[in-house]
Design an enzyme around this catalytic site. Structure first.
Site, PDB file in Angstrom:
ATOM      1  N   GLU B  30       0.836  -1.194   0.000  1.00 38.00           N
ATOM      2  CA  GLU B  30       0.000   0.000   0.000  1.00 38.00           C
ATOM      3  C   GLU B  30       0.874   1.250   0.000  1.00 38.00           C
ATOM      4  O   GLU B  30       1.696   1.434   0.891  1.00 38.00           O
ATOM      5  CB  GLU B  30      -0.922  -0.021   1.228  1.00 38.00           C
ATOM      6  N   GLU B  70      -5.007  -6.947   1.655  1.00 38.28           N
ATOM      7  CA  GLU B  70      -3.784  -7.654   2.041  1.00 38.28           C
ATOM      8  C   GLU B  70      -3.789  -9.111   1.632  1.00 38.28           C
ATOM      9  O   GLU B  70      -2.758  -9.647   1.222  1.00 38.28           O
ATOM     10  CB  GLU B  70      -3.541  -7.525   3.550  1.00 38.28           C
ATOM     11  N   PHE B  93       1.674  -2.737   8.728  1.00 34.57           N
ATOM     12  CA  PHE B  93       1.891  -3.030  10.144  1.00 34.57           C
ATOM     13  C   PHE B  93       1.693  -4.528  10.334  1.00 34.57           C
ATOM     14  O   PHE B  93       0.771  -5.106   9.757  1.00 34.57           O
ATOM     15  CB  PHE B  93       0.880  -2.285  11.023  1.00 34.57           C
ATOM     16  N   ASP B  95       0.450  -5.902  12.658  1.00 34.50           N
ATOM     17  CA  ASP B  95      -0.878  -6.052  13.260  1.00 34.50           C
ATOM     18  C   ASP B  95      -1.945  -6.398  12.231  1.00 34.50           C
ATOM     19  O   ASP B  95      -3.018  -6.865  12.601  1.00 34.50           O
ATOM     20  CB  ASP B  95      -1.276  -4.739  13.932  1.00 34.50           C
ATOM     21  N   HIS B 139      -1.717  -1.179  16.391  1.00 32.70           N
ATOM     22  CA  HIS B 139      -0.594  -0.777  15.539  1.00 32.70           C
ATOM     23  C   HIS B 139       0.744  -0.854  16.274  1.00 32.70           C
ATOM     24  O   HIS B 139       1.681  -0.159  15.898  1.00 32.70           O
ATOM     25  CB  HIS B 139      -0.777   0.665  15.036  1.00 32.70           C
TER      26      HIS B 139
END
Ligand SMILES: Cc1ncc(C[n+]2csc(CCOP(=O)(O)OP(=O)(O)O)c2C)c(N)n1
Ligand SMILES: Cc1ncc(C[n+]2csc(CCOP(=O)(O)OP(=O)(O)O)c2C)c(N)n1
Ligand SMILES: [Mg+2]
Ligand SMILES: [Mg+2]
Lengths: 318, 337, 318, 337
Positions: B30, B70, B93, B95, B139
């Site tokens: 991204e 993703e 991230f 996460d 995050h």
């Protein structure tokens, strides 16, 4: 063209015979694990894969035998794999749900519903980067059309303008759940517009319909025209997996076997048109029967993997 | 020749050098360029914290922006890896692994085994982890223990610019799927890094500092925390040996065991949540393999079993600091049965 | 009606003033973490939430301040939260990206793009099970419309026939990436058909347009008519997060602020129609300005959480 | 009154009793009834292995089939839990967590902390784990260490029909998110189970068997394997104490530590992959908290660091068996420094 027809018939018959036999063998209790059979759906794998060559890759599903055979994976290796033998396509480590042959561009059956479409964005991207003219084809079911991974992949393929084809095999059910219930639109193909690509619906019992639609989509992809979503509609002949009592179904299978069967229709059409003689088809049937018989015999006789095999093949190096 | 550059620059340089060396290396994520379809600058971001900045123009067509999908793009990187590319995908991230973990752990990690050795998936997933930026619970996680748990993955946790560059080049050249974990609070730290390309092999720990009194194994950003503690310990006449495993999978068990055999005492410092993390993993290894040498309980310095809090006041308490490492090291050194 | 208009203006002004002030305060370096501002988008949260009451729940995004204010979360608590204070909505544990107030049906801002839509299927399901007539509303961005979780939720809401409304806030960008690039269809609303629900596009700078479209969708949902996808189109006034240099943009913000601004348009319309007097609006402006000023002052003066707070609130019991 | 019923029946009974007791309990998952939209039977499956069979007709409108959209329906269960329902969502195989993990670990698990205590998310995620059914690498994993790693989740691993019923009822009544892990190879095992409703509290281990020579902590299906080993050990005059933690989060550390303080020896048996798993977690706990009592290295009996193989020949080698536990126990008992 006669060669193509002969090959189409040979592939479809091989898939059918393979699955009918696995069905029988499973009932004896000798085949371990979960097995999902593709019988009834042969025209899809065959109609699509006949357009493919070494530049191209496919991703399959838990119902993967047909795609494997159509993409050229060795049938004896497949049977041995299903029996968990060392001589199997994956040396017995994968089983029915993970048969693969990357050298043939067959990225694997997949135990995860919706696992394949993202991978195919990648094989299509690789083809594009390498300028091979290759395409990626993701086969997935009606159930998988509700999995986020599949939907994301449709969008990504459009955004990246990938040479990809998404083949939604709508056999009416995901396990016991009807696709008329689980897919909120009338057709899976109706989703194509939301992801900026053409959506096509074909009769999955009709090899010629699939073959034609797939041909167009694959040609467009090779020419840089981007992805297509093809919805193939038909019925599976067996239960979701072997052992499924199928109490959720009505008489659709008997009807399909009798009136819609892709092999029967193919035979009628090519013989009536004089494209292939009955004897040619019968000869293929016999040849295939022998192949499957040999495959089972050899699989049963083959050794199982051993302690030495347990910890190998995890990494290339570690 | 080494110069002082930042962790961020070291990673960027590793990517640039490998992209120059090998055409099959592609980068995606991204806003890895940033600005796709937008009217302004087309390399506007270079990733959310600028790590990939500049690559887009240096390597036309090989730095790909992605939608926020993703599963699709990590899966695409994996699929491309099976077909001759060496993709480096950025999971912004760590996460966010929860929306794409399947592609990583059920697909990439298992291909080779499931397919009986007939697969090779040279994909790198670069991802940002760790606390310290007041980025709150979604995050700031570490999560590398989860990837370490999965057979078929390699997991890299570079602690400095030097390790970052050498380990990333190794990751890209490696033929297995690699999770490359960058600590977001390290991006602006600097260190000496050779200009030329070099690799650091996986599974070889770095003995950051020698010492005979206590072994401190520290992961990622915790290496610097351990060093701070070790300086203080020295004032207390305690010589700590600091080991940076650099990769958690494979793990250099030998270096750790040898050190503990010498010191008899172990402290493991792990920024990850305390249950089933690397601290427990390394403790268990030592309790099994070096028990005979152990002269004290094994101490683990980790955050508490809580999500990462937002407020700076809480986050500073959450993250293991030098004082806690110091206390743990003192406790094991002073331990008498 | 006058009351609704007054409330609409008050909410929009509060959001605007809150965000403008956070923007200024962030620049001083006193606000920790990542902050995403909603300025410019006020008509969406307001136009939708004015239809909601205690039976209803919303899920928000990383850009959540506007949704919180519109759903009635205490503004001072929000400001204190953003400053990481113990008096904040989440006692300083959540921060800007996690402001929530479940007692108000505000399920939280969300640091995960696409995190909210599945949750809203659940709140809508709960309303349906409990027969409250309640609805669930998921706000999400153009970027989030490509996340599988969002797409799955659309389908599930249709399949379960849920009282849910999906509000796609298309502000043209996901970070620096244009939605015209990342969304493969022309409009996000074009995806609705593929998930069996109506798709509506509205001008997000026009409070009245949003309010009307949302009203219809929410009424349909309450009446058992199932979910709707509403695409709201507009522009955010600030960067993706505070600190974003926005070099990917052209002059769209200046133009929007000048010619499209929802507050300006609202004021012009209601004063010209004689529905609300300038003075009434000015009085609201003043009242809001004071509220925000107080909120900042109190937030700055408030204590931070301490060691005692670190390990509480993980479980109800453990 | 207790009767002998199967693990499958025990789970079904727990669901039925709680649904009868509390209207807010709803059940959802792929084919949890089975047959949605189909022309035939409308409770055709009751889940892929029949666990929820019959509930659909007993509790009209409260057993929901779902599309194959794990993120959406697991997320829906979580969302509904915040609004007064007590949903029990079925993630058919734990291996599928990779497509919906975000909703579990970033949403449900963190709500309460992120929102400063102002959230209550009483959701149960039932899921099937473990090897033994020749289901291969993507349908045979344990993965409970991953959930145990996450603060905010509770993790339950019932080893028998009795534990399954009591723990599931507790899970449904519990106000925190619970991951309830059912071993697929246990469904057809039987045991005595009271007909009446009862709960087993979380964080209280079961001492399955007393013994003074060695402590064996075993998880889930491994409890039975440990018992088999203990019988054999008895023939060798070694008395093993077997501890079944029943929940891995919270973990009853006290019972484990007390036992090791008594025996001085520990073997942990965990079917999960060996890195960062429960075996390491419990070993580390003991190496830290009961070091002074330890008289031998801590042994861990786990599978190798590989995906789960398909072939029965390999899978049988992969799964820890009684012989391996026996060897480990003997080794620690016979250990001399
Ligand atoms: C992520 C995931 N969810 C659920 C399953 C269990 N499962 C296996 S096959 C199947 C049905 C798939 O239906 P469909 O996609 O229509 O394919 P078909 O079986 O009809 O070929 C399900 C639910 C799975 N393997 N992976
Ligand atoms: C799963 C996930 N992926 C990526 C991100 C990083 N991220 C945060 S906001 C954002 C852009 C979101 O764009 P959009 O949905 O259009 O919302 P907007 O910011 O425009 O309001 C991204 C990529 C994230 N938080 N979560
Ligand atoms: Mg199907
Ligand atoms: Mg946006």
């Amino acid at each position: 063209m006669t060669d193509t027809l002969r090959e189409a018939y040979r592939l479809m018959r091989t898939i059918r015979a393979f699955e009918e036999r696995v069905h029988e063998e499973f009932a004896t209790g000798e085949i371990p694990g979960f097995v999902h059979l593709y019988a009834g759906e042969e025209a899809s794998a065959t109609g699509v894969c006949l357009h493919l060559d070494d530049r191209d890759a496919i991703a399959s599903t838990h119902r993967g035998h047909g795609h494997c055979i159509a993409k050229g994976v060795d049938v004896k290796g497949m049977m041995a794999e299903i029996y968990g033998r060392r001589t199997g396509s994956c040396h017995g480590k994968g089983g029915s749900m993970h048969i693969a042959d990357l050298s043939k561009g067959m990225l694997g059956a997949n135990g995860i519903v919706g696992g394949g479409p993202p991978l195919i964005c990648g094989t299509a991207l690789a083809a594009k980067q390498q300028n091979t003219g290759g395409v990626g084809v993701a086969f997935f079911g009606d159930g998988a059309s509700n999995q986020g991974t599949t939907l994301e992949a449709l969008n990504l393929a459009s955004v990246w303008d990938l040479p990809a084809v998404f083949v939604a095999e709508n056999n009416g059910y995901a396990e016991a759940t009807s696709s008329s219930w689980s897919v909120a639109s009338d057709n899976i193909a109706d989703r194509a517009a939301g992801f900026g690509m053409p959506g096509v619906i074909v009769d999955g019992f009709d090899f010629f319909a699939v073959h034609e639609a797939a041909g167009e989509a694959i040609e467009r992809a090779r020419d840089g025209g981007g992805p297509t979503l093809i919805e193939v509609k038909f019925t599976r002949y067996f239960g979701h997996f072997e052992g499924d009592q199928q109490t959720y179904r009505a008489g659709e299978v008997a009807d399909a076997r009798e009136n819609l069967d892709c092999l029967k229709r193919f035979r009628t059409r090519v013989t009536e048109a004089g494209e292939l003689a009955e004897q040619v088809l019968d000869a293929i049937d016999a040849e295939v029967a022998k192949l499957i018989e040999d495959a089972v015999t050899e699989a049963k006789a083959a050794p199982k993997p051993t302690k030495e095999d347990l910890e190998t093949d995890v990494y290339v190096s570690y | 020749m080494a110069r002082t550059i930042s962790y961020r620059e070291a990673i960027n340089e590793a990517l640039a050098q490998e992209m120059a060396r090998d055409e099959s290396v592609i980068v995606m994520g991204e806003d890895n360029a940033g600005g796709a379809g937008s009217p302004g600058e087309d390399d506007a971001w270079g990733g959310v914290l600028g790590v990939t900045k500049g690559l887009f123009h240096k390597f036309p067509g090989r730095v790909l922006d992605t939608p926020i999908s993703e599963s699709a793009f990590v899966g695409a990187a994996i699929g491309a890896a099976t077909r001759g590319q060496r993709p480096v995908a950025e999971l912004m991230f760590i996460d966010f692994m929860g929306v794409c973990f399947d592609q990583i752990f059920n697909q990439a990690a298992k291909f080779r085994y499931m397919f009986g050795g007939n697969a090779r998936t040279p994909v790198v997933i670069r991802t940002m982890y760790g606390a310290g930026l007041r980025a709150a619970a979604q995050h700031s996680q570490c999560l590398y223990p989860i990837f370490t748990h999965i057979p078929g993955l390699k997991v890299v946790v570079p602690s400095s610019p030097y390790e970052a560059k050498g380990l990333l080049i190794q990751a890209i050249r490696d033929d297995d799927p690699v999770i490359f974990c960058e600590h977001k609070a390290l991006y602006d730290t600097s260190g000496d890094v050779p200009e030329d390309s070099y690799t650091i092999p996986f599974g070889e720990a770095n003995v950051v500092r020698d010492g005979g009194d206590v072994t401190i194994v520290a992961i990622g950003r915790m290496v610097a925390v351990a060093e701070e503690a070790a300086n203080e310990l020295k004032n207390n006449k305690i010589e700590a040996e600091i080991i940076d495993p650099r990769t958690t999978s494979p793990l250099d068990t030998e270096t750790i065991l040898e050190s503990v055999e010498n010191t008899g005492r172990l402290v493991v410092v792990d920024e990850a949540s305390p249950r089933c993390n690397l601290a427990t993993d390394i403790s268990a290894l030592v309790a099994k393999e070096a028990f005979g040498s152990l002269r004290a309980p094994i101490e683990m310095v980790t955050p508490p079993h809580t999500p990462v809090p937002f407020s700076d006041a809480l986050e500073d308490l959450y993250i293991p600091d030098a004082q806690k490492v110091l206390n743990a090291a003192k406790a094991v050194v002073e331990y008498r049965r």
